[in-house]
Design a protein around this motif. Structure first.
Motif, PDB file in Angstrom:
ATOM      1  N   VAL A  21       1.054  -1.221  -0.106  1.00 52.92           N
ATOM      2  CA  VAL A  21       0.471  -0.085  -0.062  1.00 52.92           C
ATOM      3  C   VAL A  21       0.805   1.352  -0.053  1.00 52.92           C
ATOM      4  O   VAL A  21       1.473   1.341   0.515  1.00 52.92           O
ATOM      5  N   GLN A  22       0.402   1.616  -1.016  1.00 52.00           N
ATOM      6  CA  GLN A  22       1.624   3.824  -1.259  1.00 52.00           C
ATOM      7  C   GLN A  22       0.818   4.529  -0.977  1.00 52.00           C
ATOM      8  O   GLN A  22      -0.124   4.750  -1.653  1.00 52.00           O
ATOM      9  N   PRO A  23       0.472   5.197   0.162  1.00 54.24           N
ATOM     10  CA  PRO A  23      -0.520   6.395   0.434  1.00 54.24           C
ATOM     11  C   PRO A  23      -0.469   6.823  -0.599  1.00 54.24           C
ATOM     12  O   PRO A  23       1.034   7.941  -0.459  1.00 54.24           O
ATOM     13  N   ILE A  54       2.341  -0.750   4.364  1.00 54.16           N
ATOM     14  CA  ILE A  54       3.089   0.691   4.646  1.00 54.16           C
ATOM     15  C   ILE A  54       3.844   0.768   3.588  1.00 54.16           C
ATOM     16  O   ILE A  54       4.500   1.110   4.385  1.00 54.16           O
ATOM     17  N   VAL A  55       3.410   1.705   2.974  1.00 58.33           N
ATOM     18  CA  VAL A  55       4.877   2.349   1.655  1.00 58.33           C
ATOM     19  C   VAL A  55       5.305   3.824   2.022  1.00 58.33           C
ATOM     20  O   VAL A  55       4.020   3.829   1.583  1.00 58.33           O
ATOM     21  N   GLU A  56       5.940   3.554   2.525  1.00 60.12           N
ATOM     22  CA  GLU A  56       5.622   6.170   2.344  1.00 60.12           C
ATOM     23  C   GLU A  56       7.539   5.761   2.705  1.00 60.12           C
ATOM     24  O   GLU A  56       7.687   5.689   2.776  1.00 60.12           O
ATOM     25  N   GLY A  57       7.874   6.172   1.377  1.00 60.86           N
ATOM     26  CA  GLY A  57       9.381   6.351   0.896  1.00 60.86           C
ATOM     27  C   GLY A  57       9.934   5.043   1.130  1.00 60.86           C
ATOM     28  O   GLY A  57       9.991   4.628   0.817  1.00 60.86           O
ATOM     29  N   GLN A  58      11.147   5.407   1.633  1.00 60.26           N
ATOM     30  CA  GLN A  58      12.152   4.473   2.646  1.00 60.26           C
ATOM     31  C   GLN A  58      11.827   3.610   3.429  1.00 60.26           C
ATOM     32  O   GLN A  58      12.170   2.793   4.433  1.00 60.26           O
ATOM     33  N   SER A  59      10.747   3.785   4.336  1.00 59.39           N
ATOM     34  CA  SER A  59       9.886   3.330   5.072  1.00 59.39           C
ATOM     35  C   SER A  59       8.634   2.464   5.080  1.00 59.39           C
ATOM     36  O   SER A  59       7.810   2.317   4.101  1.00 59.39           O
ATOM     37  N   VAL A 110      12.295   3.652  -5.268  1.00 52.21           N
ATOM     38  CA  VAL A 110      10.494   3.208  -5.459  1.00 52.21           C
ATOM     39  C   VAL A 110      10.271   2.646  -4.710  1.00 52.21           C
ATOM     40  O   VAL A 110       9.194   3.364  -3.559  1.00 52.21           O
ATOM     41  N   ASP A 111      10.665   1.164  -3.651  1.00 45.18           N
ATOM     42  CA  ASP A 111      10.167   0.606  -2.813  1.00 45.18           C
ATOM     43  C   ASP A 111      11.675  -0.612  -2.123  1.00 45.18           C
ATOM     44  O   ASP A 111      12.030  -1.271  -2.270  1.00 45.18           O
ATOM     45  N   THR A 112      11.303  -0.104  -0.941  1.00 42.80           N
ATOM     46  CA  THR A 112      12.631  -1.030  -0.263  1.00 42.80           C
ATOM     47  C   THR A 112      12.615  -2.044  -0.454  1.00 42.80           C
ATOM     48  O   THR A 112      13.425  -2.858   0.363  1.00 42.80           O
ATOM     49  N   THR A 113      11.132  -3.254  -0.430  1.00 41.84           N
ATOM     50  CA  THR A 113      10.878  -3.804   0.230  1.00 41.84           C
ATOM     51  C   THR A 113      11.615  -5.512  -0.160  1.00 41.84           C
ATOM     52  O   THR A 113      11.765  -5.221  -1.455  1.00 41.84           O
TER      53      THR A 113
END
Length: 303
Positions: free
Chosen positions: A20-22, A99-104, A250-253
């Motif tokens: 999820v990217q708010p 829930i992905v917010e930048g590198q968090s 984009v996403d650190t996952t």
């Protein structure tokens, strides 16, 4: 490897990721517009998929819910991975909402069928053709009986198989958790901690000091440092710093999983920890540039 074996056997979690990217700050008790993406995941599953993407010979051992067995087996085969999946007749496949917010990232986890994983499902037939057995700390943290893992590691060593462990999460490694972890993974060849995990395991702050302490127990340590790259070393040798590959995040996952995959694929080919570290940071850079913890598709074969 010197004995000609090249297969990397990866064991551990299979997860269905909901990412999820708010699109604006999350508003409690209200709707928040977001981009929502479903991807296959799980730290071990991600590492296996990256190994396949990178052209390594890889077999995966894990456990899924009955309704998802064929889907996940097909996903692994499409990634170039040999699937060895056991089926849980009751529990569903594990799931994570991230829930992905930048590198968090904030993660809500249901381990599901992964809780029933049996280390004995890594058979002697698999170990007989393996160069490396790779697992992640998440698999160990969820295990009720570590004696089964000690028995597996003993079987792997008897087959001449190197063991590599990706630490998993610093939150599990602080205090007694770290001591238990180090006890279970005694005899591991390669340890993959990030800096927070390395600090939790050693009580040291500086990366060079963290690696120095880890090398008292592990022949090879590969400490990932995020945007600063990594620090790799072999016991009795010099520490080798390797810079990160600049990339738009984009996403650190799955970045750590991709790093371990890149490292292992090159280490099995060449035995060089420097080249392996460089391959690891390149794979991690590819990973953070996409959504999800696995590569989107395999590269086309050439030649």
């Amino acid at each position: 490897m010197s004995d000609g074996r090249t297969t990397i056997v990866v064991m551990g979690d299979v997860i269905d990721d909901i990412l999820v990217q708010p699109l604006r700050p999350v508003e409690p008790d209200s709707d928040t517009p977001a981009t929502i993406t479903a991807r296959p995941g799980g730290s071990a599953g991600n590492a296996a998929a990256w190994l396949g993407f990178l052209g390594a010979e890889v077999a995966f051992v894990g456990r899924v819910g009955a309704a998802d067995a064929e889907r996940h087996a097909a996903l692994f085969r499409a990634a170039g991975v040999e699937p060895n999946l056991t089926i849980d007749p009751v529990l569903p496949t594990g799931a994570v909402v991230s829930i992905v917010e930048g590198q968090s990232r904030t993660m809500l986890t249901q381990r599901g069928a992964n809780t029933g994983f049996d280390p004995a499902s890594v058979t002697d037939e698999l170990l007989a053709r393996a160069a490396v057995l790779h697992l992640t700390g998440y698999t160990l943290f969820g295990a009720a009986d570590h004696a089964q893992y000690r028995a597996l590691f003993a079987r792997a060593r008897a087959h001449g198989v190197a063991i590599s462990v990706d630490c998993g999460a610093a939150s599990f490694l602080r205090g007694d958790g770290g001591r238990r972890f180090l006890d279970v993974v005694a005899g591991t060849t390669i340890l993959f901690p990030n800096l927070d995990e390395g600090r939790a395991l050693t009580g040291r702050g500086e990366p060079a000091d963290v690696v120095r302490v880890l090398l008292n127990q592990f022949p090879v340590a590969a400490l990932t440092l995020g945007a600063a790259g990594c620090l790799v070393a072999r016991a009795g040798g010099e520490q080798v710093p390797i810079p990160a590959v600049p990339t738009a995040v984009v996403d650190t996952t799955g970045a750590g999983d991709a790093f371990a995959a890149g490292f292992l694929a090159e280490w099995v080919r060449s035995g060089s920890i420097g080249r392996a570290g460089s391959a690891g940071v390149e794979a991690a850079a590819d990973c953070v540039g996409i959504i999800g913890g696995r590569p989107a598709e395999r590269p086309l074969a050439t030649g």
